[in-house]
Scaffold this active site. Structure first.
Site, mmCIF file in Angstrom:
data_model
loop_
_atom_site.group_PDB
_atom_site.id
_atom_site.type_symbol
_atom_site.label_atom_id
_atom_site.label_comp_id
_atom_site.label_asym_id
_atom_site.label_seq_id
_atom_site.Cartn_x
_atom_site.Cartn_y
_atom_site.Cartn_z
ATOM 1 N N GLU A 76 -0.306 -3.102 2.901
ATOM 2 C CA GLU A 76 -0.182 -3.286 4.343
ATOM 3 C C GLU A 76 -1.548 -3.311 5.041
ATOM 4 O O GLU A 76 -1.762 -4.095 5.959
ATOM 5 C CB GLU A 76 0.696 -2.182 4.930
ATOM 6 C CG GLU A 76 1.283 -2.573 6.262
ATOM 7 C CD GLU A 76 1.984 -1.407 6.937
ATOM 8 O OE1 GLU A 76 2.266 -0.400 6.258
ATOM 9 O OE2 GLU A 76 2.226 -1.501 8.147
ATOM 10 N N ASP A 77 -2.450 -2.455 4.617
ATOM 11 C CA ASP A 77 -3.667 -2.247 5.408
ATOM 12 C C ASP A 77 -4.961 -2.774 4.794
ATOM 13 O O ASP A 77 -6.017 -2.687 5.413
ATOM 14 C CB ASP A 77 -3.855 -0.741 5.684
ATOM 15 C CG ASP A 77 -2.769 -0.207 6.595
ATOM 16 O OD1 ASP A 77 -2.168 -1.032 7.315
ATOM 17 O OD2 ASP A 77 -2.521 1.004 6.585
#
Ligand code: MN
Length: 726
Positions: A76-77
């Site tokens: 996600e990051d």
């Protein structure tokens, strides 16, 4: 922050054969990928996944789960991808990281609708591997512990509320009480800080008043049990502010009345010792009636086992006591994580074998598969998560846990969907009672079943569980479809018979391709619903078949479909009074439905012979100036054919109405040739039904019978079916 070797050591301490190299690789990968990203606290970002992994070592989870925790935010990051993680760490871990990533989307949206949609995915994902849920819960726990670093008030409140609504109950449901309590208290401090502060203040006061009573009572219990030959660890603790607050809300008691804030855990060697210890406590202290609960013989859905009781303790203060074995304690602390460990370990543990930690998740998934809107789902989920349970028995003694508020009908659906669908009554503890009766703990429920599936719309008012609701909706949809299939088949048969066309399957099959239907049932249903007409089907099987003008008209209008017998037969039943026009073709005026018994009159019409109207038809006014064209007509009493006619109905709009209507008509020896829906709203529908009847009297009987039916609010014979009548 926990260091790399510390984390690995902790895993090795409970799993000596753990893959150290894999853990090290995951640790290094996470720190590299997150690089110099920062948390709101100012800490390096990678401290977060490391802490999450640390929380999971408390639950003694396996290497794959710990590695997943370390990697859980990389997709996600950071620029990490599923493919890369799969290549380095293998499919199992990549799938789990992906699962956690999907769940994190839940936090990005605040609208209820979007949340519920994502929540579906969350559950579906976790049902495939419960470890994903555990990583997510640990992730949420660490985020809650560091919530105060987030500067936006609105964001903190939203995260805290979501924790109370979804994650804390989820943790509770999978049996992780420590997670649940900590999540609740952290969220409570954000959502209602004043409330929490007041309770903490009061707790401090109580603590000062009673000095070191907490330990004193624990010592007294332990000594007393020892004297009676029971070896026990007794541990006293103050209850959490949030659980006290919830109790105050549920029981409407004030802070001043609040007394039982101490809880004790008595951990003994085996199950028999649990009951012995309970006996000793009850003999020596006054117990509070209604507070004793035996979760050993009837465990909670999540597998929790313990004896609960409340006694008036040594200082005349109410204290709650939980009595359990070492293993029950382990399960109470670690919940599904403990089951997961036991499930995978070679030594099959007899105590946990009877508990099914996954049934609750599985129920959720079943419910999703049966459809239902996302909003409805979220509502049911919140409801079910917060409700306590009632335990009921089948006649054979099988124990079934139901959410509080469930009815006997819910119980039937909980046993099996088929049993719910065929439920016609219930016996509760031997008494015949309505199936909407609310369940109480210990009820024995016998479901009385009928031969036919009978769910009705009304049942939705008598169930509480999402599972029953979804199953009823599903059955209603199926039954409605079945009704339309029957009706459509009948209409097609009528038309084909009237046109003397072969209606065998091999002929009808041709229509499937032409009209693009996958199955005969789908075709029948479309005709039944009026999406296409029976005439369309006939033309699809025999494109060269010349339908009479009226039938073509009917096909286009989805109107009249079948007429009995030969062309002109209907007119043949009408004879000119003086016989002078013998041999002239007699036809009924288009859209009129006169029946033997009605007064009729003929109008000589160029090219059409004698066109017959009911004597009171307003259309006759147009011929007022040419009386020479009028021919007095009467009905041929010898003729015993059936006549096309029409009824207009206003029926209650619910499944089953249609079958009542068709059955009533069949019972009166009338044939349905067409049915069209004119108007539909939530409560009522207006229908036009074309039927074949013998005469006016037959029609009147039929209309009266229809009027008498409970599903019909209005029934009226239609004599003129054209556009000029109001
Ligand atoms: Mn995270």
């Amino acid at each position: 922050m926990m260091r790399q070797y510390e984390l690995v050591d902790r895993v090795i301490s409970y799993e000596p054969r753990a893959n150290e190299e894999l853990l090290n690789r995951a640790y290094v990968y996470a720190t590299q990928k997150h690089g110099d990203q920062k948390r709101a606290s100012g800490d390096p970002y990678y401290s977060h996944p490391v802490e999450v992994a640390g929380i999971l070592t408390d639950l003694r989870l396996d290497t794959a789960s710990i590695a997943t925790a370390l990697l859980h935010d990389t997709i996600e990051d950071t620029d990490a991808t599923f493919g890369e993680i799969e290549k380095i760490f293998g499919r199992e871990i990549a799938d789990m990281v992906n699962g956690v990533t999907k769940m994190s989307l839940l936090e990005l949206s605040s609208a209820d609708m979007a949340q519920a949609e994502n929540f579906r995915k969350l559950l579906l994902a976790t049902a495939s591997d419960v470890r994903i849920l555990l990583v997510k819960l640990a992730d949420r726990l660490h985020n809650m512990r560091t919530l105060h670093f987030i500067s936006s008030d609105k964001k903190r409140k939203r995260i805290a509320q979501e924790t109370l609504d979804i994650y804390a109950p989820l943790a509770g449901r999978v049996g992780m009480q420590n997670f649940r309590e900590e999540l609740e208290d952290l969220a409570f401090a954000e959502v209602n800080k004043e409330g929490r502060d007041l309770i903490v203040e009061r707790l401090d006061e109580l603590k000062q008043d009673s000095g070191d009573m907490l330990e004193a009572i624990a010592y007294e219990f332990s000594a007393l049990l020892g004297e009676n030959g029971i070896k026990a660890h007794v541990h006293g603790r103050q209850k959490r502010p949030f659980s006290i607050w919830r109790k105050m809300q549920n029981k409407s008691i004030s802070l001043e009345q609040l007394s039982d804030v101490f809880g004790y855990r008595v951990v003994v060697a085996d199950e028999a010792a649990c009951y012995q210890a309970l006996g000793v406590l009850h003999r020596n202290f006054r117990y509070v009636p209604g507070r004793y609960k035996d979760y050993i013989s009837t465990p909670k859905l999540n597998g929790y086992q313990s004896l609960h009781t409340t006694v008036i303790g040594p200082n005349q203060q109410r204290v709650e006591v939980q009595i359990r074995t070492e293993q029950m304690h382990d399960i109470a602390e670690r919940g599904v994580a403990a089951h997961w460990t036991y499930k995978d370990s070679k030594a099959d543990c007899p105590d946990t074998a009877k508990i099914e930690p996954f049934t609750w998740l599985q129920d959720m998934v079943d419910q999703l598969k049966n459809g239902g809107s996302a909003e409805e789902f979220l509502e049911n989920t919140k409801l079910e998560l917060f409700n306590d349970q009632v335990f009921c028995f089948t006649p054979k003694g099988r124990l079934i846990a139901m959410p509080r508020g469930a009815t006997a009908l819910d119980f039937a659906y909980a046993v099996h969907t088929e049993i719910g669908n065929s439920c016609i009554g219930v016996r509760i503890n031997g008494l015949k009672l309505p199936f909407r009766t609310l369940l109480k703990n210990g009820d024995e429920i016998e479901i009385i079943r009928g031969d036919e599936q009978l769910p009705s719309e009304n049942w939705l008012n008598h169930v509480h569980t999402g599972k029953a609701r979804a199953a009823i909706r599903h059955a209603l949809r199926e039954r409605e479809a079945a009704d339309f299939i029957k009706l459509g088949a009948q209409m097609i048969d009528n038309l084909f018979a009237a046109e003397a066309v072969d209606s065998s399957a091999s002929v009808l099959d041709r229509a499937l391709g032409v009209l693009s239907f996958d199955s005969m049932d789908a075709l029948y249903e479309a005709v039944g619903r009026g999406t296409i007409s029976a005439a369309d089907v006939l033309l699809a099987t025999m494109p060269k078949k010349a339908l009479r003008k009226r039938d073509r008209f009917a096909g286009a209008m989805r109107g009249l479909i079948g007429r009995p017998g030969k062309v002109g037969q209907q007119g043949a039943a009408m004879i000119p009074v003086n016989g002078a026009l013998y041999g002239t073709v007699v036809n009924v005026a288009e859209n009129f439905f006169p029946l033997p018994g009605d007064d009729i009159v003929g109008i000589v019409t160029p090219g059409q012979g004698v066109v017959v109207y009911p004597s009171n038809a307003r259309e006759l006014a147009a011929f007022e100036d040419s009386r020479e064209r009028w021919v007095p007509m009467e009905w041929d009493e010898e003729n015993e054919q059936l006549f096309a006619s029409r009824v207009h109905l206003t029926a209650v709009n619910r499944t089953g109405s249609l079958s009542v209507i068709t059955q009533t008509i069949a019972d009166f020896d009338a044939n349905i040739t067409n049915l069209s829906l004119i108007h539909l709203n939530e409560d009522f529908c207006d229908l036009t039904v074309d039927v074949q009847v013998r005469d006016k009297e037959h029609m009147e009987q039929l209309v009266n019978a229809l009027k008498g039916s409970r599903v019909i609010s209005e029934a009226k014979r239609v004599i003129f079916g054209g556009a000029t009548e109001k």
